[in-house]
Write a protein that holds these residues in place. Structure first.
Motif, PDB file in Angstrom:
ATOM      1  N   ASN A  56       0.833  -1.210   0.000  1.00 19.79           N
ATOM      2  CA  ASN A  56       0.000   0.000   0.000  1.00 19.79           C
ATOM      3  C   ASN A  56       0.863   1.252   0.000  1.00 19.79           C
ATOM      4  N   GLU A  57       1.947   1.222   0.780  1.00 20.90           N
ATOM      5  CA  GLU A  57       2.859   2.369   0.828  1.00 20.90           C
ATOM      6  C   GLU A  57       3.481   2.594  -0.548  1.00 20.90           C
ATOM      7  N   TYR A  58       3.862   1.488  -1.204  1.00 20.27           N
ATOM      8  CA  TYR A  58       4.455   1.576  -2.547  1.00 20.27           C
ATOM      9  C   TYR A  58       3.475   2.227  -3.524  1.00 20.27           C
ATOM     10  N   MET A  59       2.213   1.797  -3.496  1.00 22.46           N
ATOM     11  CA  MET A  59       1.218   2.342  -4.419  1.00 22.46           C
ATOM     12  C   MET A  59       0.943   3.815  -4.147  1.00 22.46           C
ATOM     13  N   ASN A  60       0.959   4.196  -2.883  1.00 20.51           N
ATOM     14  CA  ASN A  60       0.701   5.589  -2.538  1.00 20.51           C
ATOM     15  C   ASN A  60       1.821   6.518  -3.000  1.00 20.51           C
ATOM     16  N   LYS A  61       3.041   5.972  -3.082  1.00 21.19           N
ATOM     17  CA  LYS A  61       4.191   6.792  -3.476  1.00 21.19           C
ATOM     18  C   LYS A  61       4.331   6.921  -4.997  1.00 21.19           C
ATOM     19  N   HIS A  62       3.668   6.033  -5.752  1.00 17.65           N
ATOM     20  CA  HIS A  62       3.831   6.021  -7.202  1.00 17.65           C
ATOM     21  C   HIS A  62       2.578   6.568  -7.879  1.00 17.65           C
ATOM     22  N   THR A  63       2.785   7.589  -8.699  1.00 16.68           N
ATOM     23  CA  THR A  63       1.669   8.220  -9.399  1.00 16.68           C
ATOM     24  C   THR A  63       1.194   7.324 -10.541  1.00 16.68           C
ATOM     25  N   THR A  64       0.018   7.665 -11.039  1.00 18.32           N
ATOM     26  CA  THR A  64      -0.516   6.932 -12.191  1.00 18.32           C
ATOM     27  C   THR A  64       0.435   7.040 -13.374  1.00 18.32           C
TER      28      THR A  64
END
Length: 318
Positions: A279-287
């Motif tokens: 989840n942390e990884y996804m939050n740090k990476h933009t679309t």
């Protein structure tokens, strides 16, 4: 992209400029008492980079060479795939592992390929313990994945005990290249993420210890160079490795594959993410970042058929 646009003949021209065969003294390997420990004609360690195994107050010969890493001398040991014909009970190999404080072995061949023996099982079966000379090796675990097998050994000499990680890349087919360039990049990440506390070299072997072995080591060196310098010198890397051991990156097919592997190693994010950190990884990476990664993946799939052309089958089985 530069690599995609580069013609096969351009790779051939570069590759043929490398010194081939033996270009430095290799006297120790040719002594009568040492010849039986060699396997392939012309694949001998140079005297100035050969690994010495201390034995009975002197030293013993093994067909193994130190390879310099990116700004790190003697970071790797490239060696023959252990066979009983050269090494008997494998005691000499395990003595080298112990004396050099090796904590990782990277194996990039299968034991048998297309009916030909490439290496023998020099380690104990899971849950068993074997003694190789003075070294006791216990196989603590063996985990098989789609593209590699990870083993953990406890290695003991006298009263001292160490942990050794054996990472075995199993999807590099004989006389071909890995079906997916990202498989090797992900495998390299696995090797890097494995703990290393004694600062000893990493042992890498295939069958002869020059072809697939050289390609894997070059990928590791060049990725580190690219990350640090934002530039790479692939031909310079191969030339330097061949000063440590002859014929490293043995064929034009391996040389061409190395270019593609380095490109994706430096541009495609293959680093492992723990489940609890996703989840942390996804939050740090933009679309936008995720879309870029997806385009890189599509590009890999689109260019792969080109890599299946006849010249890619020139890759050597060693």
């Amino acid at each position: 992209m530069y690599v995609d646009a580069k013609a096969h003949e351009a790779f051939r021209t570069e590759f043929e400029k490398f010194s081939s065969g033996l270009s430095k003294p290799y006297v120790e390997s040719q002594k009568k008492e040492h010849m039986s420990k060699n396997r392939y004609k012309g694949i001998y360690p140079y005297d100035d980079s050969s690994v010495k195994v201390r034995s009975n107050g002197g030293s013993d010969y093994i067909n193994a060479s130190f390879i310099d890493g990116y700004k790190t001398p003697m970071q790797y040991i490239a060696t023959l795939g252990p066979m009983s014909q050269q090494l008997g009970d494998f005691g000499l190999f395990w003595k080298m592992i112990w004396q050099q404080k090796v904590e990782k072995i990277v194996m990039v061949t299968n034991l048998i390929e297309q009916g030909s023996p490439k290496c023998e099982q020099y380690w104990p079966k899971p849950g068993t313990t074997m003694k190789y000379g003075d070294i006791k090796v216990e196989s603590c675990s063996e985990d098989e994945y789609a593209e590699f097998t990870r083993r953990v050994f406890t290695v003991t000499m006298g009263s001292e005990e160490r942990t050794l990680h054996h990472l075995h890349f199993t999807c590099w087919p004989d006389k071909a290249i890995p079906d997916d360039v990202t498989a090797m990049i992900e495998f390299r990440q696995r090797v890097l993420s494995t703990s290393n506390t004694l600062n000893g070299p990493t042992v890498v072997h295939c069958s002869a210890g020059v072809g697939r072995t050289g390609t894997y080591i070059a990928l590791d060196i060049l990725t580190k160079e690219g990350e640090a310098e934002k530039a790479i010198d692939i031909s310079g890397c191969v030339h330097k490795m061949r000063q440590n051991r002859p014929n490293m990156v043995q064929t034009i097919g391996q040389y061409q594959f190395l270019h593609t592997a380095v490109v994706y190693s430096l541009t495609f994010d293959c680093k492992q993410i723990k489940g609890e950190n996703f989840n942390e990884y996804m939050n740090k990476h933009t679309t936008q970042v995720l879309n870029t990664q997806f385009k890189h993946l599509q590009h890999t799939l689109e260019t792969r058929p080109k890599m299946k052309q006849k010249q890619w089958n020139e890759i050597n089985s060693t």
